[in-house]
Design an enzyme around this catalytic site. Structure first.
Site, PDB file in Angstrom:
ATOM      1  N   LYS A 195      45.153  39.583  43.667  1.00  0.00           N
ATOM      2  CA  LYS A 195      46.050  40.458  44.413  1.00  0.00           C
ATOM      3  C   LYS A 195      45.412  41.041  45.683  1.00  0.00           C
ATOM      4  CE  LYS A 195      49.491  41.077  40.859  1.00  0.00           C
ATOM      5  NZ  LYS A 195      49.376  41.163  39.426  1.00  0.00           N
ATOM      6  N   ASP A 255      40.695  42.537  32.790  1.00  0.00           N
ATOM      7  CA  ASP A 255      41.598  41.938  33.771  1.00  0.00           C
ATOM      8  C   ASP A 255      41.982  43.042  34.761  1.00  0.00           C
ATOM      9  OD1 ASP A 255      43.538  40.755  35.266  1.00  0.00           O
ATOM     10  OD2 ASP A 255      44.772  40.088  33.577  1.00  0.00           O
ATOM     11  N   PHE A 259      49.762  41.570  30.200  1.00  0.00           N
ATOM     12  CA  PHE A 259      50.296  40.597  31.159  1.00  0.00           C
ATOM     13  C   PHE A 259      49.120  40.011  31.912  1.00  0.00           C
ATOM     14  CE2 PHE A 259      51.560  39.043  35.277  1.00  0.00           C
ATOM     15  CZ  PHE A 259      52.634  38.227  34.954  1.00  0.00           C
TER      16      PHE A 259
HETATM   17  C1  PLP Z   1      49.578  39.967  38.492  1.00  0.00           C
HETATM   18  C2  PLP Z   1      48.616  39.892  37.390  1.00  0.00           C
HETATM   19  C3  PLP Z   1      48.023  38.679  37.004  1.00  0.00           C
HETATM   20  C4  PLP Z   1      48.471  37.349  37.552  1.00  0.00           C
HETATM   21  O1  PLP Z   1      48.317  37.227  38.917  1.00  0.00           O
HETATM   22  P1  PLP Z   1      49.145  36.079  39.708  1.00  0.00           P
HETATM   23  O2  PLP Z   1      48.510  36.095  41.072  1.00  0.00           O
HETATM   24  O3  PLP Z   1      50.560  36.507  39.704  1.00  0.00           O
HETATM   25  O4  PLP Z   1      48.911  34.808  38.971  1.00  0.00           O
HETATM   26  C5  PLP Z   1      47.044  38.700  36.037  1.00  0.00           C
HETATM   27  N1  PLP Z   1      46.667  39.848  35.457  1.00  0.00           N
HETATM   28  C6  PLP Z   1      47.217  41.040  35.788  1.00  0.00           C
HETATM   29  C7  PLP Z   1      46.739  42.282  35.119  1.00  0.00           C
HETATM   30  C8  PLP Z   1      48.217  41.099  36.747  1.00  0.00           C
HETATM   31  O5  PLP Z   1      48.796  42.269  37.042  1.00  0.00           O
END
Ligand code: PLP
Length: 400
Positions: free
Chosen positions: A254, A225, A140
């Site tokens: 985040k 990521d 994701f």
């Molecule tokens: C939440 C998330 C994203 C995307 O972040 P947004 O601020 O919602 O666009 C990307 N990669 C990972 C691993 C995430 O958990």
């Protein structure tokens, strides 16, 4: 207005792209939040790990309000006195030479994909238009069209094509598959050190280390990521540190703002970051003084309050207790630090009903996929608070 009034308004005027628990929150402090009826809940989701520092942290709040009163936005057409300091502090903390600021996590990932492709053409020498990026099943990384182009989730893609080409998917946790899939045109491999939305999936021991070796041997960029797993959530600054790995590109978001504001970034050394020239990439709000000031404070809190160490200690404690629950519903408890997934058996009837029962007990969490409950409280949580939460979790998981 009461809870139902808000729910009705939202249903009437808001797009129905989410299915939240039916709790309407109006206030938060630390690990606690309160709904419009005055009921108090322990937040065991932390806005998908954006609120690692706890709700309304006073030091981050002060940075936000001070900067908002002074100068919130300049755009990058002009310089401001916060962004350079954020860049320096973030690079010093993470050990990368450079950073590029964006807003959402998805934008940080998009930035990383663009950087990798451009590096592939300009540095590695891949023929124009041929760059390949390898991704993992279960990933994701956000919701933009390019990112959903490599999503394994049929629903995320349904009705949104045509998709961005150039991605190849391999199983998560399988380093041999990576080695077998790399071609001379492969520019990058992007992976979450622990898959969060995928169901809190921890790869096999030593996986990332092998991935690092394979990428290095093939001149392929490793992109981790860490938007969810990073900034202390798993008990290390980055989850990849458990394998002693340093990726070529890291994406974060985040918790970079402690939940106050959307702030994200891509980290890399000069050899990658310097592929960007003026005009190649950007964002009106990326690197704005308000975001930079908030991010500086959020990082400072993370370090000064030893939240990374606390995540390791409290995470181990909570995981140990969860593993000792003898519930017929629990299939597996897994995770690292305070990113914990409790996978339920098919016979349990889905994780959602347990999340709803926990809400009634005063604990807020959310299912990920159908059968996993994710526990991810703010990293400020204490042992006593975990005991409080555990009593409720045990009660709900032991019930029929
Ligand atoms: C939440 C998330 C994203 C995307 O972040 P947004 O601020 O919602 O666009 C990307 N990669 C990972 C691993 C995430 O958990």
């Amino acid at each position: 207005m009461n809870t139902q009034d808000y729910i009705d308004l939202e249903a009437k005027y808001g797009a129905k792209n989410y299915k939240p628990l039916n709790v309407v929150l109006e206030r938060g402090q630390g690990i606690w939040v309160w709904d419009v009826e005055g009921r108090r809940y322990l937040d065991f989701l932390s806005a998908y790990s954006a609120v690692n520092q706890g709700h309304a942290h006073p030091k981050i709040l002060k940075a936000l309000t001070d900067q908002a009163a002074k100068l919130p936005l300049t755009s990058r057409a002009f310089r401001n006195d916060q962004y350079p300091l954020m860049a320096k502090e973030l690079c010093e903390l993470t050990g990368y030479e450079k950073m590029l600021p964006m807003n959402s996590g998805a934008e940080a990932v998009e930035t990383a994909l663009k950087a990798a492709r451009k590096w592939g053409y300009k540095v590695k020498g891949v023929p124009e238009g041929q760059a390949e990026i390898i991704v993992c099943d279960g990933n994701f990384a956000g919701r933009t069209i390019s990112i959903i182009s490599f999503s394994p989730e049929a629903q995320y893609k349904d009705g949104f094509g045509p998709f961005t080409p150039g991605f190849k998917m391999i199983p998560f946790g399988d380093a041999d598959a990576l080695a077998a899939t790399i071609t001379p045109n492969t520019v990058a491999f992007i992976v979450e050190p622990i898959q969060g939305e995928g169901g809190v999936i921890v790869p096999p021991e030593g996986y990332l280390k092998r991935v690092r070796e394979i990428c290095t041997a093939n001149n392929v960029l490793l992109i981790t990521d860490e938007v969810q797993s990073g900034l202390g959530r798993t008990g290390k600054l980055f989850a990849q540190h458990y394998d002693g790995v340093r990726a070529d590109i890291v994406t974060i978001g985040k918790a970079l703002s402690g939940g106050f504001y959307p702030v994200s970034a891509m980290l890399a050394d000069k050899v990658v970051m310097d592929v960007f020239n003026p005009g190649d990439h950007g964002s009106t709000f990326g690197g704005n003084p308000l975001a930079a000031s908030v991010a500086r404070a959020a990082l400072k809190v993370l370090v000064e309050e030893n939240l990374i160490e606390n995540a390791a200690v409290q995470g181990e404690y909570l995981m140990g207790r969860l593993r000792r629950i003898e519930s017929p519903h629990i299939k597996e408890v897994r995770g690292r630090g305070l990113l914990i997934g409790v996978e339920l058996h098919e016979s349990a009837g889905g994780a959602r009903r347990f999340c709803e029962a926990l809400k009634e007990e005063g604990l807020l969490c959310k299912e990920t996929h159908d059968n996993v409950i994710r526990f991810a409280p703010p990293l400020t949580i204490t042992k006593d608070d975990i005991d409080w939460a555990f009593e409720r979790i045990e009660k709900v998981l032991m019930a029929d």
